[in-house]
Motif scaffolding. Structure first.
Motif, PDB file in Angstrom:
ATOM      1  N   SER A  94       0.828  -1.211   0.000  1.00  0.00           N
ATOM      2  CA  SER A  94       0.000   0.000   0.000  1.00  0.00           C
ATOM      3  C   SER A  94       0.861   1.260   0.000  1.00  0.00           C
ATOM      4  CB  SER A  94      -0.947   0.011   1.200  1.00  0.00           C
ATOM      5  OG  SER A  94      -0.244   0.203   2.415  1.00  0.00           O
ATOM      6  N   ASP A  95       2.106   1.140   0.525  1.00  0.00           N
ATOM      7  CA  ASP A  95       3.021   2.286   0.558  1.00  0.00           C
ATOM      8  C   ASP A  95       3.989   2.297  -0.619  1.00  0.00           C
ATOM      9  OD1 ASP A  95       1.926   3.120   2.962  1.00  0.00           O
ATOM     10  OD2 ASP A  95       3.409   2.073   4.192  1.00  0.00           O
ATOM     11  N   ARG A  96       3.951   1.266  -1.461  1.00  0.00           N
ATOM     12  CA  ARG A  96       4.971   1.110  -2.509  1.00  0.00           C
ATOM     13  C   ARG A  96       4.953   2.277  -3.498  1.00  0.00           C
ATOM     14  NH1 ARG A  96       5.991  -3.037  -7.342  1.00  0.00           N
ATOM     15  NH2 ARG A  96       8.272  -3.129  -7.195  1.00  0.00           N
ATOM     16  N   ILE A  97       6.132   2.705  -3.862  1.00  0.00           N
ATOM     17  CA  ILE A  97       6.285   3.834  -4.784  1.00  0.00           C
ATOM     18  C   ILE A  97       6.523   3.346  -6.206  1.00  0.00           C
ATOM     19  CG2 ILE A  97       7.707   5.858  -5.319  1.00  0.00           C
ATOM     20  CD1 ILE A  97       8.280   5.966  -2.231  1.00  0.00           C
ATOM     21  N   ARG A  98       7.361   2.315  -6.341  1.00  0.00           N
ATOM     22  CA  ARG A  98       7.662   1.786  -7.664  1.00  0.00           C
ATOM     23  C   ARG A  98       6.496   0.935  -8.180  1.00  0.00           C
ATOM     24  NH1 ARG A  98      13.834  -0.189  -6.173  1.00  0.00           N
ATOM     25  NH2 ARG A  98      14.799   1.895  -6.226  1.00  0.00           N
ATOM     26  N   GLY A  99       6.489   0.725  -9.475  1.00  0.00           N
ATOM     27  CA  GLY A  99       5.439  -0.099 -10.069  1.00  0.00           C
ATOM     28  C   GLY A  99       4.167   0.696 -10.283  1.00  0.00           C
ATOM     29  N   GLU A 100       3.170   0.029 -10.848  1.00  0.00           N
ATOM     30  CA  GLU A 100       1.897   0.691 -11.118  1.00  0.00           C
ATOM     31  C   GLU A 100       1.078   0.781  -9.838  1.00  0.00           C
ATOM     32  OE1 GLU A 100      -2.085   0.147 -13.931  1.00  0.00           O
ATOM     33  OE2 GLU A 100      -0.363  -1.201 -14.156  1.00  0.00           O
ATOM     34  N   ARG A 101       0.587   1.979  -9.521  1.00  0.00           N
ATOM     35  CA  ARG A 101      -0.138   2.216  -8.278  1.00  0.00           C
ATOM     36  C   ARG A 101      -1.347   1.297  -8.147  1.00  0.00           C
ATOM     37  NH1 ARG A 101      -0.091   3.264  -3.046  1.00  0.00           N
ATOM     38  NH2 ARG A 101      -1.951   4.363  -2.309  1.00  0.00           N
ATOM     39  N   ALA A 102      -2.118   1.145  -9.201  1.00  0.00           N
ATOM     40  CA  ALA A 102      -3.327   0.311  -9.144  1.00  0.00           C
ATOM     41  C   ALA A 102      -2.977  -1.135  -8.814  1.00  0.00           C
ATOM     42  CB  ALA A 102      -4.081   0.389 -10.467  1.00  0.00           C
ATOM     43  N   GLU A 103      -1.902  -1.624  -9.399  1.00  0.00           N
ATOM     44  CA  GLU A 103      -1.501  -3.018  -9.138  1.00  0.00           C
ATOM     45  C   GLU A 103      -1.041  -3.178  -7.698  1.00  0.00           C
ATOM     46  OE1 GLU A 103       1.640  -6.428 -10.725  1.00  0.00           O
ATOM     47  OE2 GLU A 103       1.483  -4.509 -11.767  1.00  0.00           O
TER      48      GLU A 103
END
Length: 692
Positions: A94-103
């Motif tokens: 939920s806090d991840r910055i990398r990658g696609e936000r929706a995924e």
């Protein structure tokens, strides 16, 4: 090191990471799989909290270590640990910055839901509460109102299950704190889903839950019960009260039993009380009703007035502005403030989040109260009050005022203000704007009464129906430390309004704690002109300073005072209206609610350390309005505040001359007689009235 308080937080976390990695050199997966998995989970937690380094990289490392831990922590072999790591992994995604936000969001939701398969309400209610709260906050931040509402409903249900098993005062307060902000957020969800009346009820349900329970027990209508049932209820209630009172004693008090033993005894007695209450409720439908329904809440709104209830969240805010006489709540009764968030209120209170150290309202006040304060610190605090109350008008009270005008409320109309969250420390009534080149405050237009909750207000109204609270009789506690120059003047002014047979004054050294506790019962008015203070570390140790510098603490007020005839308690002392905003802000735990819990119908208190001279004048005017002219306390306080703010030095000097006080010369000679010495809200805005 992960939990270390001392030292620099960033350094402590990096040391924790270092030691976890060293442990993994021995705790290999092959030799110690369980310890290896536990250490991987802990290492991931440290990376999730890491301050140094690139945030995106730290989160990805946390995800990697959580996934490694799950290779050993399988659902089949270690279901509890598996669910814990799934919950943690979800938080990282939920806090991840990398990658696609929706995924990332979808993966977080998936892992939370997997954790919930193990974290059931029957087996792990506290863990379920944690995961559902995390999931709800995620949906809330994504503005998925329906999903967030469902999650928060589940969180509250699990929280209630945990709360039911908490029996000590500390434990119950802690459990209430776990879900305190979720009621406001779920109310905001309901509002966004156009369920306005349910939103009002949900907001009310989250306010003063501990106080509500205490008031319900204390003011329960026992007359409807049989003689036997009444006696059983009295005995069960008293058994819990006595154990709670003993628990509040310091551990070094002779004869006090251990926390463990008292906790076990409380568990049993509280269970007995709950069973008895449930049994009586099943027999008498009107016995100790749980909360208030919408009709009851609307019935509390004073004639010609309105109820104002702010709702501030991390995603936006709203204010319910409900006039008297309506039988339903419509969209027209809601002021939406989408741009106002909790962060805005926190910045007002603490200063910008990216600035090291305490700033804003609390920083200026802390410097003002410091014994080593400078001249600049002394000047800065009144300036901050002026600046902050102006900001409060812009961000909150201005829109409320416009709505009240749209509702055609007349000048001085009564407004019930139910503060929420962090707003509880701020003088909303003193918010102001420039009008025709003059400052005009909220109380220039309306009369304000504060209410911790609708339920507490309802109890206060009910208490005022008791004839024993009507005849004025005073206990005045005046200058017990003998170092307040204006307290004796204030005391004489108050005493002069009561018949000699109906008053008792405890002055100076005679105002000991034991004597005060003994004398309060049976009086309708209690006036404390003394020192007071708020304890930021433990609010229950906040109190009033009496003779010999003994402290009448909040705990002792709740446990030891019987105020079943008290119409009004006036706390003419510093910091007597401050409440806990850290753990349970919507509980409003502080001296005002303590005196309400002890039986009072209304309380006058202060939001900061007040000026002795200005206070004596304000209190004199307040009592004269209230007792000589028969004006209700809220109107009398408004009158006193506006009078003090607008009085010239000459007028103030005349007031002092009328009571033969040496301050007359100071006010007339030490400045232009036409100057207004107390215009700054520092001198008058600290005072608030709570109750009826």
């Amino acid at each position: 090191y992960s939990n270390r308080i001392r030292g620099e937080r960033a350094e402590n976390i990096d040391l924790a990471i270092k030691h976890y990695n060293q442990a993994l050199e021995v705790y290999t997966r092959e030799a110690f799989p369980e310890k290896w998995a536990t250490t991987r989970n802990n290492l991931a937690n440290a990376y999730s909290n890491r301050i140094r380094g690139e945030r995106a990289e730290n989160i990805d490392l946390a995800i990697e270590h959580y996934n490694q831990a799950l290779e050993v922590r399988t659902r089949e072999a270690f279901p509890e640990d598996w669910a814990t790591t799934r919950n943690n992994l979800a938080a990282a995604y939920s806090d991840r910055i990398r990658g696609e936000r929706a995924e990332n969001i979808d993966l977080a939701i998936e892992h939370y839901n997997q954790a919930l398969e193990v974290r059931t309400i029957e087996r792990f209610p506290a863990d379920r509460r944690q995961t559902l709260r995390n999931l709800g906050n995620l949906h809330f931040s994504e503005q998925s109102w329906e999903d967030a509402l469902a999650d928060y409903d589940g969180t509250i249900e699990a929280g209630n299950a945990v709360f039911a098993e908490a029996h000590t005062e500390v434990g119950r307060k802690s459990e209430v704190g776990e879900t305190s902000r979720l009621y406001a957020r779920s109310a905001y969800c309901l509002l966004k889903l156009d369920q306005i009346e349910k939103a009002v009820l949900r907001l009310e349900a989250g306010k003063t839950r501990l106080l509500t329970e205490a008031l319900a027990l204390a003011d329960a209508d026992l007359d409807m019960l049989s003689v036997t049932q009444r006696q059983e209820m009295l005995e069960a209630r008293e058994a819990v009260r006595l154990l709670e009172a003993e628990m509040r004693l310091s551990s070094d008090v002779s004869g006090r039993r251990s926390d463990v033993l008292l906790g076990e005894l409380l568990r049993g007695k509280r269970l007995d009380l709950n069973v008895l209450v449930d049994t009586l409720r099943s027999e008498y439908s009107d016995f100790m009703p749980i909360g208030l329904n919408l009709r009851s809440i609307l019935g509390l709104i004073p004639e010609g007035g309105a109820l104002v209830a702010p709702l501030v969240t991390s995603m936006g805010s709203a204010v319910f502005v409900i006039p008297h006489g309506v039988d339903s709540i419509e969209s027209d009764h809601v002021v939406m403030l989408d741009s106002l968030t909790e962060d805005d209120v926190l910045e007002l209170l603490r200063g910008p989040a990216d600035v090291i150290g305490l700033g804003g309202w609390m920083g200026a006040y802390s410097d003002f109260c410091d014994k080593k304060r400078t001249t600049a610190d002394t000047k800065r605090w009144p300036d901050i009050i002026e600046e902050s109350t102006s900001q409060l008008w812009t961000m909150l009270m201005g829109p409320v005022h416009r709505k009240l005008q749209d509702l055609n409320l007349t000048e001085a109309a009564p407004v019930i203000l139910m503060s929420q969250g962090y707003l509880g420390l701020l003088p909303l009534h003193a918010s102001w704007r420039d009008m025709n080149s003059e400052r005009r405050t909220f109380i220039d237009d309306y009369t304000v009464t504060y209410a911790p909750s609708a339920y507490s207000l309802n109890i206060s109204k009910g208490r005022m129906q008791d004839p024993s609270r009507q005849k004025p009789s005073l206990l005045a506690v005046i200058n017990p430390t003998e170092n307040l120059d204006y307290a004796p003047v204030e005391g004489k002014a108050v005493e002069s309004l009561f018949y000699p047979a109906d008053l008792e004054t405890l002055s100076g050294r005679e105002a000991t704690k034991d004597v005060v506790v003994e004398k309060v019962h049976g009086r309708t008015y209690l006036h404390f002109s003394c020192h007071g203070f708020y304890n930021w570390q433990d609010v229950t140790k906040s109190g009033l300073v009496l003779a010999n510098h003994s402290i009448l603490t909040l705990s002792e007020i709740i446990s030891g005072l019987n105020l079943d005839t008290a119409r009004l308690v006036t706390l003419s002392a510093c910091e007597t209206g401050m409440t806990d905003i850290r753990q349970s802000p919507d509980e409003f735990i502080g001296l005002p609610t303590g005196f309400l819990q002890a039986g009072a119908a209304g309380v006058v208190s202060t939001l900061w350390a007040v000026n002795d001279a200005a206070t004596s004048l304000l209190i004199k005017h307040f009592y004269e309005k209230h007792l000589e002219e028969g004006v209700p306390p809220d109107q009398a306080l408004r009158s006193a505040q506006r009078w003090l703010r607008g009085a010239t030095r000459k007028e103030l000097g005349k007031t002092y001359k009328s009571i033969d006080h040496e301050a007359y010369r100071e006010f007339v000679m030490n400045g232009d007689p036409g100057d207004k010495a107390y215009t700054n809200p520092y001198y008058w805005a600290a005072f608030t009235f709570t109750g009826v």
